[in-house]
Design a protein around this motif. Structure first.
Motif, PDB file in Angstrom:
ATOM      1  N   ASP A 144      -7.448   0.880  -2.789  1.00 36.02           N
ATOM      2  CA  ASP A 144      -8.786   0.486  -3.259  1.00 36.02           C
ATOM      3  C   ASP A 144      -9.003  -1.012  -3.091  1.00 36.02           C
ATOM      4  O   ASP A 144     -10.110  -1.457  -2.746  1.00 36.02           O
ATOM      5  CB  ASP A 144      -8.954   0.885  -4.726  1.00 36.02           C
ATOM      6  CG  ASP A 144      -8.963   2.400  -4.915  1.00 36.02           C
ATOM      7  OD1 ASP A 144      -9.226   3.110  -3.927  1.00 36.02           O
ATOM      8  OD2 ASP A 144      -8.686   2.853  -6.039  1.00 36.02           O
ATOM      9  N   LYS A 145      -7.949  -1.775  -3.343  1.00 37.24           N
ATOM     10  CA  LYS A 145      -8.069  -3.224  -3.217  1.00 37.24           C
ATOM     11  C   LYS A 145      -8.340  -3.637  -1.761  1.00 37.24           C
ATOM     12  O   LYS A 145      -9.211  -4.485  -1.489  1.00 37.24           O
ATOM     13  CB  LYS A 145      -6.791  -3.887  -3.716  1.00 37.24           C
ATOM     14  CG  LYS A 145      -6.857  -5.393  -3.769  1.00 37.24           C
ATOM     15  CD  LYS A 145      -5.495  -5.992  -4.117  1.00 37.24           C
ATOM     16  CE  LYS A 145      -5.003  -5.539  -5.479  1.00 37.24           C
ATOM     17  NZ  LYS A 145      -3.739  -6.203  -5.871  1.00 37.24           N
TER      18      LYS A 145
ATOM     19  N   TYR B 247       0.801  -1.227   0.000  1.00 34.35           N
ATOM     20  CA  TYR B 247       0.000   0.000   0.000  1.00 34.35           C
ATOM     21  C   TYR B 247       0.834   1.277   0.000  1.00 34.35           C
ATOM     22  O   TYR B 247       0.304   2.380  -0.212  1.00 34.35           O
ATOM     23  CB  TYR B 247      -0.934   0.002   1.197  1.00 34.35           C
ATOM     24  CG  TYR B 247      -0.227   0.229   2.529  1.00 34.35           C
ATOM     25  CD1 TYR B 247      -0.153   1.489   3.094  1.00 34.35           C
ATOM     26  CD2 TYR B 247       0.377  -0.830   3.215  1.00 34.35           C
ATOM     27  CE1 TYR B 247       0.499   1.707   4.291  1.00 34.35           C
ATOM     28  CE2 TYR B 247       1.016  -0.630   4.405  1.00 34.35           C
ATOM     29  CZ  TYR B 247       1.082   0.647   4.949  1.00 34.35           C
ATOM     30  OH  TYR B 247       1.735   0.860   6.131  1.00 34.35           O
TER      31      TYR B 247
ATOM     32  N   ARG C  40     -14.583  -4.501   3.537  1.00 31.15           N
ATOM     33  CA  ARG C  40     -15.958  -4.024   3.471  1.00 31.15           C
ATOM     34  C   ARG C  40     -16.810  -4.612   4.599  1.00 31.15           C
ATOM     35  O   ARG C  40     -16.410  -5.574   5.267  1.00 31.15           O
ATOM     36  CB  ARG C  40     -16.577  -4.426   2.128  1.00 31.15           C
ATOM     37  CG  ARG C  40     -16.729  -5.944   1.967  1.00 31.15           C
ATOM     38  CD  ARG C  40     -17.115  -6.317   0.549  1.00 31.15           C
ATOM     39  NE  ARG C  40     -17.303  -7.768   0.402  1.00 31.15           N
ATOM     40  CZ  ARG C  40     -16.324  -8.631   0.183  1.00 31.15           C
ATOM     41  NH1 ARG C  40     -15.055  -8.188   0.066  1.00 31.15           N
ATOM     42  NH2 ARG C  40     -16.575  -9.932   0.058  1.00 31.15           N
TER      43      ARG C  40
ATOM     44  N   ASN D  39      -9.550  -1.672   0.581  1.00 33.55           N
ATOM     45  CA  ASN D  39     -10.844  -1.118   1.020  1.00 33.55           C
ATOM     46  C   ASN D  39     -11.983  -2.072   0.685  1.00 33.55           C
ATOM     47  O   ASN D  39     -12.908  -2.264   1.487  1.00 33.55           O
ATOM     48  CB  ASN D  39     -11.082   0.237   0.353  1.00 33.55           C
ATOM     49  CG  ASN D  39     -10.158   1.317   0.891  1.00 33.55           C
ATOM     50  OD1 ASN D  39      -9.658   1.219   2.017  1.00 33.55           O
ATOM     51  ND2 ASN D  39      -9.922   2.345   0.082  1.00 33.55           N
ATOM     52  N   ALA D  40     -11.931  -2.659  -0.515  1.00 37.49           N
ATOM     53  CA  ALA D  40     -12.962  -3.618  -0.902  1.00 37.49           C
ATOM     54  C   ALA D  40     -12.879  -4.876  -0.048  1.00 37.49           C
ATOM     55  O   ALA D  40     -13.910  -5.494   0.279  1.00 37.49           O
ATOM     56  CB  ALA D  40     -12.818  -3.967  -2.386  1.00 37.49           C
TER      57      ALA D  40
ATOM     58  N   GLN E  80     -13.410   4.496   2.296  1.00 37.05           N
ATOM     59  CA  GLN E  80     -11.962   4.692   2.228  1.00 37.05           C
ATOM     60  C   GLN E  80     -11.400   4.528   3.642  1.00 37.05           C
ATOM     61  O   GLN E  80     -11.624   5.364   4.520  1.00 37.05           O
ATOM     62  CB  GLN E  80     -11.634   6.076   1.686  1.00 37.05           C
ATOM     63  CG  GLN E  80     -10.144   6.420   1.679  1.00 37.05           C
ATOM     64  CD  GLN E  80      -9.371   5.623   0.646  1.00 37.05           C
ATOM     65  OE1 GLN E  80      -9.754   5.561  -0.519  1.00 37.05           O
ATOM     66  NE2 GLN E  80      -8.267   5.024   1.053  1.00 37.05           N
TER      67      GLN E  80
ATOM     68  N   GLN F 180      -2.772   4.399  -4.344  1.00 38.32           N
ATOM     69  CA  GLN F 180      -4.229   4.389  -4.276  1.00 38.32           C
ATOM     70  C   GLN F 180      -4.834   3.110  -4.826  1.00 38.32           C
ATOM     71  O   GLN F 180      -5.832   2.619  -4.308  1.00 38.32           O
ATOM     72  CB  GLN F 180      -4.788   5.594  -5.033  1.00 38.32           C
ATOM     73  CG  GLN F 180      -6.297   5.787  -4.880  1.00 38.32           C
ATOM     74  CD  GLN F 180      -6.725   5.982  -3.437  1.00 38.32           C
ATOM     75  OE1 GLN F 180      -6.103   6.756  -2.693  1.00 38.32           O
ATOM     76  NE2 GLN F 180      -7.769   5.269  -3.021  1.00 38.32           N
ATOM     77  N   SER F 181      -4.246   2.554  -5.860  1.00 38.86           N
ATOM     78  CA  SER F 181      -4.794   1.312  -6.419  1.00 38.86           C
ATOM     79  C   SER F 181      -4.734   0.178  -5.401  1.00 38.86           C
ATOM     80  O   SER F 181      -5.668  -0.643  -5.315  1.00 38.86           O
ATOM     81  CB  SER F 181      -4.033   0.926  -7.682  1.00 38.86           C
ATOM     82  OG  SER F 181      -2.648   0.733  -7.398  1.00 38.86           O
TER      83      SER F 181
ATOM     84  N   GLN G  92     -18.657  -0.260   1.631  1.00 42.05           N
ATOM     85  CA  GLN G  92     -17.236  -0.024   1.874  1.00 42.05           C
ATOM     86  C   GLN G  92     -16.971   1.477   1.889  1.00 42.05           C
ATOM     87  O   GLN G  92     -17.736   2.268   1.338  1.00 42.05           O
ATOM     88  CB  GLN G  92     -16.363  -0.693   0.810  1.00 42.05           C
ATOM     89  CG  GLN G  92     -16.534  -0.141  -0.591  1.00 42.05           C
ATOM     90  CD  GLN G  92     -15.688  -0.874  -1.603  1.00 42.05           C
ATOM     91  OE1 GLN G  92     -15.781  -2.092  -1.726  1.00 42.05           O
ATOM     92  NE2 GLN G  92     -14.858  -0.135  -2.327  1.00 42.05           N
TER      93      GLN G  92
END
Length: 295
Positions: free
Chosen positions: A180-181, A168, A187, A183-184, A196, A176-177, A194
């Motif tokens: 995002d992974k 990260y 959830r 964060n999902a 940030q 950020q990519s 979900q």
């Protein structure tokens, strides 16, 4: 009768009358002399002198206090007990009651010296409503210096049985990519919502791993919670805060295989970067990026 005999009889009669009158005077003066005598002064003086001697008999006080009574027996006064009065020479033991000191607030109101109770340990974790007096909120410490090396974390979700590994942060910046992974992955498992997640929360997890010398995966019991899920959990358990940091993406309840909750707690507390909740019975630790506090 001759004159001589008459004079002799008269003298004898006069002497007899004087003797009788003297006896009658003594009998009538005797009662007033008895009434004027002071009553029982001789017996009360020794009694007072004996009763004023100090008592040195050891007295067992209630609780843990122990002492020796040195007050005079005539001045001994106790609350809720009777003492012997009016008996000369009798020693009276004084019972001393030890009282625990009571702390008082600025307003003078007595308060308990014990810290207010925090939330009960549960499998969901929560921020306590009132922090303990022995662990008040503290200022956050500056994070450890970043040397620019990549930061990688691995997670396993207990609720969904999914796994993920993300790098990260690279060169001192968040990717950020990769965020995002994760964060999902973190959830709400009940409805799929979900948010940030706070990237600094991942920094806390990464520094804890560095302190413990491991890169093993974290087992996640709870991460993001939607307001609906948090309200449902709060209605089912008193250990869930109604305004939990889980709803803001700032908290996670985790385990780390190979390490006890105590070891994780100590490593997180040494950082001073947020709140640390210790739940040894359930076997997990709550970590968040809120104010520095411990429970």
């Amino acid at each position: 009768m001759t004159a001589a005999k008459f004079v002799t009889a008269l003298l004898a009669f006069g002497v007899g009358m004087s003797i009788v009158s003297s006896g009658m005077a003594q009998s009538t003066a005797l009662p007033p002399a008895v009434k004027q005598a002071p009553p029982k002064k001789v017996t009360t003086k020794p009694a007072v002198a004996t009763a004023q001697k100090p008592v040195t008999k050891p007295v067992a006080a209630s609780g843990n206090a122990k002492g020796t009574a040195t007050r005079p027996a005539t001045a001994a006064k106790t609350t809720g007990s009777k003492t012997a009065a009016g008996k000369p020479g009798q020693q009276v033991a004084v019972r001393q009651v030890a009282r625990r000191p009571v702390a008082r607030a600025n307003g003078g109101r007595a308060i308990s010296s014990r810290a207010p109770s925090t939330l009960r340990s549960t499998r969901f974790g929560a921020v306590p409503v009132m922090p303990s007096l022995y662990a008040p909120p503290q200022e956050k410490l500056p994070p450890p210096p970043d040397d620019g090396s990549p930061r990688t974390l691995s997670f396993y979700s207990v609720n969904t049985q999914e796994s993920v590994t993300v790098t990260y942060r690279r060169d001192g910046r968040y990717v950020q990519s990769e965020l995002d992974k994760v964060n999902a992955f973190l959830r709400d498992s009940r409805n799929g919502d979900q948010v940030q997640m706070d990237p600094q929360l991942f920094d806390v997890l990464w520094h804890v791993q560095r302190s413990l010398g491991t890169d093993g995966p974290y087992q996640v019991l709870s991460a993001y919670r939607s307001p609906e899920t948090n309200a449902w959990l709060a209605s089912a358990s008193r250990g869930v805060a109604s305004d939990s940091l889980h709803m803001r993406g700032q908290a996670m309840d985790v385990k780390l295989p190979g390490f006890s909750p105590y070891q994780i707690r100590e490593a997180a507390r040494a950082l001073g970067l947020g709140g640390v909740g210790y739940y040894p019975r359930s076997g997990f630790v709550h970590l968040d990026t809120g104010p520095v506090r411990y429970w």
